[in-house]
Design an enzyme around this catalytic site. Structure first.
Site, mmCIF file in Angstrom:
data_model
loop_
_atom_site.group_PDB
_atom_site.id
_atom_site.type_symbol
_atom_site.label_atom_id
_atom_site.label_comp_id
_atom_site.label_asym_id
_atom_site.label_seq_id
_atom_site.Cartn_x
_atom_site.Cartn_y
_atom_site.Cartn_z
ATOM 1 N N ASP A 1 0.860 -1.180 0.000
ATOM 2 C CA ASP A 1 0.000 0.000 0.000
ATOM 3 C C ASP A 1 0.899 1.233 0.000
ATOM 4 O O ASP A 1 2.094 1.153 0.308
ATOM 5 C CB ASP A 1 -0.886 -0.052 1.249
ATOM 6 C CG ASP A 1 -1.751 1.186 1.410
ATOM 7 O OD1 ASP A 1 -2.416 1.561 0.427
ATOM 8 O OD2 ASP A 1 -1.734 1.782 2.503
ATOM 9 N N ASP B 1 -0.322 5.196 0.817
ATOM 10 C CA ASP B 1 -0.635 6.166 1.873
ATOM 11 C C ASP B 1 -0.663 5.498 3.240
ATOM 12 O O ASP B 1 -1.403 4.535 3.476
ATOM 13 C CB ASP B 1 -1.991 6.823 1.602
ATOM 14 C CG ASP B 1 -1.963 7.715 0.371
ATOM 15 O OD1 ASP B 1 -0.869 7.930 -0.170
ATOM 16 O OD2 ASP B 1 -3.037 8.177 -0.050
ATOM 17 N N ASP C 1 -1.813 -0.553 6.020
ATOM 18 C CA ASP C 1 -2.126 0.039 7.327
ATOM 19 C C ASP C 1 -3.618 0.160 7.602
ATOM 20 O O ASP C 1 -4.016 0.451 8.727
ATOM 21 C CB ASP C 1 -1.510 1.436 7.426
ATOM 22 C CG ASP C 1 -2.232 2.447 6.539
ATOM 23 O OD1 ASP C 1 -2.348 2.195 5.322
ATOM 24 O OD2 ASP C 1 -2.699 3.479 7.058
#
Length: 392
Positions: free
Chosen positions: A126, A128, A334
């Site tokens: 991922d 961001d 996250d």
């Protein structure tokens, strides 16, 4: 058989589809391969007829399930193409091959490690809040690890909610030459020439082989409108926002905000209403066939695609293109919209964030959790994984 009984390709299409959708994901979790190798397909035919003859003797001709020789021939031809392909190719990716003798069917010799299988990791990440800092979008803390991965020829695959234009810019900054996944798994882009052979089931567009898993954006915009007539003011989609509004909502520059709005397969929504309204809207969209994902900032509407499906497909393609390499996938994320990717990978890495606790996963094994946030946590966990998996 295909000419006479399957001239529309129904069986071939069905069997290929089952291999891709049902068998291939299972193959990816196998740790060890042992092959019982017949000398030829003709032997398979002969052995099956022997079985039927013995069954006929045992039942004295009363067994209704006994097939004649001609029925056996017709039956096994459904599997001839794939069996012959397996006899040719599977020995080279098996750990042990037990070769069978044509008459007795007994094991006659063993070949171990027909070709040495090299172990390699693939990193799906991922962006961001993971490779990029959640607030500043900086990747500085990850640069030493990125250099180490490139030194060891380990592919880093962005798997993100970001658009093609956004990922292109980041790849240029980081000098990444690898494939990437955009808009929460809606499409995979593979640079032309990255693999020796063109990847399966892809179209060539502007220097990339593209594998799309979702309908295009306009379809979802129409569906959003049809299912939100009583939710006026509850959200604002990217398509309705100016670059300046997007800049304020995302913290991006107006130029970067424009790239974030250059979407092909999905529509992010800035939710302004209540949680009750969000639940109502989400249920409507899901009933209409949409995939609804809550990201770190926005609610994403797209097709029945996700980061996990893209990870599995691309890992399979790596294996198909590199038969002497045993790939192991590592996924880092996250947020909740990373869960599909984390559940699908061989190793799942959850990056710590100040916004929420680590999202709950169904899996219970091979889970890493960083003690640091963003790119610092990203580098922290990968350093430990490289030491454990590859001793580097």
């Amino acid at each position: 058989m295909e000419t006479d009984l399957d001239n529309t390709g129904a069986w071939r299409t069905y069997s290929n589809s089952m291999i891709e959708k049902e068998y291939s994901p299972l193959y990816l979790i196998m740790d060890y391969w042992l092959m019982l190798k017949a000398p030829s397909f003709e032997c398979v035919s002969h052995w099956r007829k022997e079985q039927e003859h013995k069954l006929a003797e045992k039942t004295q001709g009363t067994g209704t399930a006994v097939m004649s020789d001609s029925e056996v021939e017709t039956f096994i031809q459904h599997y001839q193409r794939l069996t012959e392909h397996s006899l040719e190719h599977v020995p080279f990716i098996s750990n042990i091959v037990l070769e069978l003798e044509s008459q007795s069917k007994y094991f006659v010799r063993q070949r171990t490690g027909a070709i040495k299988l090299y172990r390699q990791l693939i990193i799906f990440t991922d962006l961001d809040g993971t490779l990029l800092d959640h607030h500043s979008y900086s990747y500085a803390a990850a640069l030493p690890m990125l250099e180490k991965l490139q030194e060891h020829h380990i592919s880093v695959i962005p798997n993100t909610s970001k658009t093609f234009a956004e990922v292109q810019q980041l790849r240029n900054e980081l000098a990444l030459q690898t494939p990437f996944v955009v808009e929460n798994g809606a499409a995979i882009y593979i640079p032309d020439g990255f693999f020796d052979q063109p990847p399966a089931d892809c179209e060539l567009k502007n220097g990339y082989w593209r594998k799309a898993f979702s309908r295009e954006r306009n379809y979802w915009l129409e569906l959003i409108t049809a299912n939100s007539k009583d939710l006026d003011g509850a959200f604002k989609g990217f398509s309705k926002m100016s670059d300046e509004e997007l800049s304020l909502a995302t913290g991006l520059s107006t130029i970067d905000a424009s790239q974030a709005n250059d979407r092909q397969f999905s529509e992010p929504l800035h939710w302004l209403g209540t949680e009750q309204q969000k639940t109502l809207f989400s249920n409507r969209m899901k009933s209409a066939g949409a995939n609804v994902l809550q990201g770190g900032r926005f609610l994403h509407i797209s097709g029945q695609s996700n980061k996990g499906i893209a990870l599995r497909w691309l890992t399979q393609e790596f294996s198909r293109q590199n038969t002497n390499t045993q790939f192991k996938s590592v996924a880092l994320g996250d947020s909740f919209n990373d869960n599909d990717m984390l559940e699908s990978a061989d190793i799942a890495v959850q990056i710590k964030t100040s916004k929420h606790d680590f999202p709950k996963l169904f899996r219970t094994d091979a889970i890493w959790q960083s003690t640091k946030m963003g790119p610092k946590g990203w580098a922290e966990c990968l350093d430990q994984i490289l030491t454990q998996e590859l001793q580097i």
